[in-house]
Design an enzyme around this catalytic site. Sequence first.
Site, PDB file in Angstrom:
ATOM      1  N   ILE A 392       0.862  -1.183   0.000  1.00  0.00           N
ATOM      2  CA  ILE A 392       0.000   0.000   0.000  1.00  0.00           C
ATOM      3  C   ILE A 392       0.895   1.227   0.000  1.00  0.00           C
ATOM      4  O   ILE A 392       1.989   1.219   0.594  1.00  0.00           O
ATOM      5  CB  ILE A 392      -0.926   0.035   1.228  1.00  0.00           C
ATOM      6  CG1 ILE A 392      -1.515  -1.338   1.526  1.00  0.00           C
ATOM      7  CG2 ILE A 392      -2.067   1.027   1.018  1.00  0.00           C
ATOM      8  CD1 ILE A 392      -2.319  -1.392   2.801  1.00  0.00           C
ATOM      9  N   GLU A 393       0.440   2.309  -0.621  1.00  0.00           N
ATOM     10  CA  GLU A 393       1.256   3.500  -0.816  1.00  0.00           C
ATOM     11  C   GLU A 393       2.020   3.971   0.422  1.00  0.00           C
ATOM     12  O   GLU A 393       3.186   4.324   0.324  1.00  0.00           O
ATOM     13  CB  GLU A 393       0.401   4.669  -1.328  1.00  0.00           C
ATOM     14  CG  GLU A 393      -0.148   4.505  -2.719  1.00  0.00           C
ATOM     15  CD  GLU A 393      -1.552   3.961  -2.740  1.00  0.00           C
ATOM     16  OE1 GLU A 393      -2.432   4.654  -3.257  1.00  0.00           O
ATOM     17  OE2 GLU A 393      -1.766   2.836  -2.221  1.00  0.00           O
TER      18      GLU A 393
END
Length: 598
Positions: A392-393
């Site tokens: 995830i970012e």
Amino acid sequence: MWLLSVLVMVLNDSASATHRKYHTSYRCNARNLKYDSGIDYIRMEKSKFVDSQTALKTVKDGSTIAVSGFNHAIAPEYLLKELYRMYIYTGHPRHLFFEFETTPGIPGSGIDSIANELYQNEDHEFIKGMLIPYTGFSPWSAKLIQENRIEGYMWSIGTVSYWFREVSCSRPGLITKVGIDTFTDPRDPVYHGGLMNEKARKAMRARVSVVTLDGEEYLFYQAPKPNVALIRGTTADEIGDISVDEEGMITTILNIAQAAKSKPDRGTVIAQIKRITRFGSRSPKLVIVPGPLIDYLVLAPESDHWQSGSFQYNPAIVGEDFIPNMDEMVRSLTKNMNPIQAVIARRSALELARYISTVKRSIIINLGVGIPVYVSTVIAQEGVRDYITTTIEPGSWGGIALSGNDFGVALSPYAMLHMPDQFATYEGGILDAAVLGFMQVDRHGNVNSSYIPNRVFTGPGGFPVISRGASLVIFAGRFMGGEQEETIRDGRLVIESEGTERKFVKDLYMRLFSGRESQKQKQTAIYVTERAVFKLMSKGLEIVEIAPGVDLEKDVLKNMEFEPLVPKEIPQMDPRIFDINSPLGLSEMIGKNDGQSA
């Protein structure tokens, strides 16, 4: 029952008293503590621990303020709230320019709560403008920008995050290929490099230009160096070293602090924390921001220090308490999917499995917000988590990605990176595949993921970096927009009522993914919907599969504003996808030979 309630009240009062006693004791005794080095660290640094007013009164009118936070996670919500309160009572500081690494808050809290009051009161004095990668979690910030009340600038999350790192090195900005042929390209006829309104186009405070190096075009991102940084950690020791023990991510807090401190002007760093511990009580490897980089530390109430949108604290978010029953968690998450979401997520997961079979190794992927998040559920259901590492970012690797107001954190991740390092993985092409959402697609495979006039204005988020860097990019979403009704019946898609908005259009409102750049990079781009699957070819978008029960002319082509490439024969989507209560068999498809998994 009443006895239990009384006991809880007594325990809470006792805990509060202990909390007060501890901090009173800390303030009284800190100056008397010395260490083997012979340096009285505590005497030197005790003035760093102050109340919010003492810290924030150092913020001057016209300041450029960098703020950490990915939605609710690691957002210094208390500092933002107190800064705005100071302005309300004193009229200062005013004319502030904010540089957000993402969005510090969720709808109704953090920057969104402040933007709401500014909008309702028609106050144009507190905020002069903002550089913000994502307003999906701050609709009131979006309205301030859309209605030209403040300067509005938008770059992708990865671009802003890495820009902080460049500024911390006293460099003039960030040079990257991210954004070429999209709305952040200064040659874009509408947005001219992420300038989102007339005030921004006039001030040009954050700007993008085209540079050429060795015959290659790049974009050069520039914005004012912050002279104030508002960051957050969980624990500070007595000289101000910060760790992120209970935070769901690390993000860019170190680089934000460094950017404020870098040349030519040494700025001020203010950190929100939850508790204080003794100097030397922790491993130095746990320190994310060293104390000498921080000017002031402010203890925040727990009500303003949530781990994510739904959790004040959940040990599974930081990997301290692994989920004991993964099957039960998967079943719980599955309940949140409707049948159409399940079909799209399952077809996307099938594409990932095919990719693994081709490269014959495990892969690293990213999942976007919305329907793509449910792909992690399918991966867990299918028992192929050993072959697919989700990221995830903000920095998490592994675990189960959460959605909604909790987007950005994961349950039971096994690693967390600083956000610039995470985006280096994406931009550098280390990322194998990404599953991302879409709002509009045109004949050239260009994608708009963020903007519908007068309705949706979310900003790019991490989309531009991730979609450019992945070898395989899957855009996953419903074929039509607006009100509609579709069901799965006997393994076939049944369209009960047609959608009201076309998503496959002649002209995009905003371009965030360039089909032309994708083709230059020899990237594979797949567009997955419940009705049909498309693939980007050299001559444009081509239909490669159609759902059972769907009429090509009536249900697909008639609802597109352009005519895609249509082969003579179009295969049907795998019927297993529509049997949503049964496994797809991805593990068998990938192969049980563990030697394939690197």
